[in-house]
Scaffold this active site. Structure first.
Site, PDB file in Angstrom:
ATOM      1  N   HIS A 172      49.501  22.382  15.166  1.00 42.02           N
ATOM      2  CA  HIS A 172      49.125  21.033  15.631  1.00 42.02           C
ATOM      3  C   HIS A 172      47.808  20.556  14.992  1.00 42.02           C
ATOM      4  O   HIS A 172      46.790  20.400  15.669  1.00 42.02           O
ATOM      5  CB  HIS A 172      49.017  21.006  17.170  1.00 42.02           C
ATOM      6  CG  HIS A 172      49.144  19.624  17.731  1.00 42.02           C
ATOM      7  ND1 HIS A 172      49.704  19.356  18.962  1.00 42.02           N
ATOM      8  CD2 HIS A 172      48.783  18.408  17.227  1.00 42.02           C
ATOM      9  CE1 HIS A 172      49.684  18.056  19.196  1.00 42.02           C
ATOM     10  NE2 HIS A 172      49.130  17.456  18.150  1.00 42.02           N
ATOM     11  N   ARG A 203      55.268  14.951  18.894  1.00 36.18           N
ATOM     12  CA  ARG A 203      55.098  15.880  20.014  1.00 36.18           C
ATOM     13  C   ARG A 203      56.313  16.810  20.022  1.00 36.18           C
ATOM     14  O   ARG A 203      57.447  16.372  19.759  1.00 36.18           O
ATOM     15  CB  ARG A 203      55.022  15.130  21.350  1.00 36.18           C
ATOM     16  CG  ARG A 203      53.694  14.438  21.601  1.00 36.18           C
ATOM     17  CD  ARG A 203      52.520  15.414  21.787  1.00 36.18           C
ATOM     18  NE  ARG A 203      51.255  14.733  22.047  1.00 36.18           N
ATOM     19  CZ  ARG A 203      50.349  14.422  21.107  1.00 36.18           C
ATOM     20  NH1 ARG A 203      50.576  14.714  19.836  1.00 36.18           N
ATOM     21  NH2 ARG A 203      49.225  13.825  21.448  1.00 36.18           N
ATOM     22  N   GLU A 247      53.547  24.517  23.273  1.00 32.12           N
ATOM     23  CA  GLU A 247      52.346  24.930  22.522  1.00 32.12           C
ATOM     24  C   GLU A 247      51.370  25.698  23.397  1.00 32.12           C
ATOM     25  O   GLU A 247      51.187  25.306  24.556  1.00 32.12           O
ATOM     26  CB  GLU A 247      51.633  23.681  21.974  1.00 32.12           C
ATOM     27  CG  GLU A 247      52.407  23.029  20.876  1.00 32.12           C
ATOM     28  CD  GLU A 247      51.742  21.742  20.373  1.00 32.12           C
ATOM     29  OE1 GLU A 247      50.541  21.555  20.615  1.00 32.12           O
ATOM     30  OE2 GLU A 247      52.440  20.954  19.735  1.00 32.12           O
TER      31      GLU A 247
HETATM   32  C1  DGY Z   1      47.092  12.997  18.558  1.00 39.38           C
HETATM   33  O1  DGY Z   1      46.064  12.367  18.321  1.00 39.38           O
HETATM   34  O2  DGY Z   1      47.888  12.661  19.433  1.00 39.38           O
HETATM   35  C2  DGY Z   1      47.314  14.203  17.734  1.00 39.38           C
HETATM   36  O3  DGY Z   1      48.481  14.847  18.105  1.00 39.38           O
HETATM   37  C3  DGY Z   1      46.116  15.085  17.823  1.00 39.38           C
HETATM   38  O4  DGY Z   1      45.900  15.713  16.607  1.00 39.38           O
END
Ligand code: DGY
Length: 318
Positions: free
Chosen positions: A284, A237, A266
Site C-alpha cells: 500500500h 482499496r 491489510e
Molecule cells: C489514500 O490516500 O487513500 C491512499 O490509499 C493512501 O496512500
C-alpha cells in the site's frame, strides 16, 4: 490555552511543524497503529485528530470524541471513517485529494509494467543466479503498446492514469457511474458498460473508492468475463476485489496476472498470492513519494489549522 492536536502516526515534519506553530501536539511514536482502546484514550480532550487509513473511526470512537472538532485523514480515501455518524455529531472530516493523484497513477503504471513485462520475476531470476545465458523464450511478457486499457472509476486518479497512457497508442475504455464528456474528448476515451469493459480490455485498473456499492465489485463473474490474457491492477482499496475469487482466477489461469498495492485484510496478504509468480505485490504505497507525502501532510495540517481557527477546511469530506 492552546488547542490540543493528536497525530496517530508520525507524518512528514512539514505537517508537524505547521501544527506545532499553533497548537499543543502529541504524536504516536510507536511504529504501529494504535489499538482502538489506545486511540479512544489518546483522543480524549483533544480538539483535533490527524488520522491514518488504518485508524477505524467508527461510531464507538466518534461517540467518545466529545471534544474533537475535526478528524483530518491523511489519505484521499476515507472508508475508515463513519462519515454519516461524524456529521451527526457535527465533527468535520477532511481528506487529502488531488495532490496524490499522479503519484498513485504512476504506481498503477509501475504495477502494469512490472506484471506485463515480468520485471519482478526477472529481477529474482538474476539475483538467484539462475541466469546462465540469453534465451530466446525466457520470461516472455506482453506488449503494452496498442492494447486496450480499461479504467474502472474515472475520478482524479483514474483520469491521471489514463493521461499517462499517452505515447502507448492505446484504446481507452472506462466505466464510471456518470459519463465525463471532457475526459472522453481529451483522451479519446470511450464510456462502456461494465461487461464490455471487462471482456474487451487487456489491462484493467481499479480507481474507485471503497463503498457499499464497490465492495467486491470484482468477483468470480467479473473475473470470468475478462480475457485470459488480462492483467488486473488495483491501487484503490483491497476489498473492491473478492480476493478469494481472484486467487482462484489466477490459479485456474482465467486471467494472466495481477498487480496489487492493496489487499482485503491489510497487512495480511492471502498466502496463495505470496506463492504466485504472475502477481506483483506492494505494501500500500500508492501515494508514497517524498514530495506527495509532504503535500498530504501540509493539507492535513492546514485543514486542522483552518477548523480550529473557526474557518472552513480546505478539503472537507461530505
Ligand atoms: C489514500 O490516500 O487513500 C491512499 O490509499 C493512501 O496512500
Amino acid at each position: 490555552m492552546s488547542n490540543k492536536v493528536y497525530v496517530t502516526r508520525e507524518i512528514p515534519k512539514i505537517g508537524l511543524d505547521i501544527l506545532s506553530k499553533y497548537f499543543e501536539v502529541e504524536v504516536n511514536k510507536k511504529n504501529r497503529p494504535l489499538t482502538k482502546d489506545e486511540l479512544i484514550s489518546k483522543i480524549k480532550g483533544k480538539d483535533a485528530v490527524l488520522t491514518q487509513l488504518t485508524d477505524q473511526i467508527d461510531k464507538e470512537v466518534l461517540e467518545k470524541a466529545d471534544t474533537v472538532k475535526i478528524f483530518a485523514n491523511y489519505a484521499v480515501g476515507y472508508n475508515n471513517i463513519d462519515i454519516e455518524f461524524a456529521e451527526k455529531r457535527k465533527i468535520i472530516v477532511t481528506n487529502t485529494p488531488e495532490v496524490l493523484s499522479d503519484t498513485t497513477a504512476e504506481l498503477a503504471w509501475a504495477l502494469l509494467f512490472a506484471v506485463s513485462r515480468r520485471v519482478v520475476e526477472g529481477n529474482n531470476y538474476v539475483r538467484k543466479g539462475k541466469w546462465k545465458q540469453f534465451s530466446p523464450k525466457l520470461l516472455l511478457g506482453q506488449d503494452i503498446n496498442n492494447k486496450t486499457l480499461g479504467i474502472i472509476g474515472a475520478g482524479r486518479i483514474g483520469k491521471a492514469f489514463a493521461k499517462k497512457s499517452i505515447g502507448y497508442d492505446m484504446e481507452i475504455l472506462y466505466h464510471n457511474r456518470s459519463r465525463d464528456m471532457e475526459f472522453e474528448k481529451e483522451y479519446n476515451a470511450k464510456w462502456v458498460d461494465m461487461d464490455t469493459l471487462l471482456n474487451k480490455s487487456d489491462f484493467i485498473s481499479l480507481h474507485v473508492p471503497l463503498t457499499d456499492e464497490t465492495y467486491h465489485l470484482i468477483g468470480k463473474n467479473e473475473l470470468d468475463n475478462m480475457k485470459k490474457t488480462a492483467i488486473l491492477i488495483n491501487t484503490s482499496r483491497g476489498a473492491v476485489i473478492d480476493e478469494e475469487a481472484l486467487v482462484k482466477a489466477l490459479e485456474n489461469e482465467k486471467i494472466w496476472g495481477a498487480g496489487l498495492d492493496v489487499f482485503e485484510n491489510e497487512p495480511v496478504v492471502h498466502n496463495k498470492l505470496l506463492d504466485m509468480d504472475n502477481v506483483v505485490l506492494l505494501p500500500h504505497i500508492g501515494s508514497a513519494s517524498t514530495e506527495t507525502r509532504d503535500k498530504m501532510a501540509k493539507i492535513a495540517a492546514n485543514n486542522i489549522v483552518q477548523v480550529l481557527n473557526g474557518k472552513d477546511p480546505i478539503s472537507q469530506v461530505k
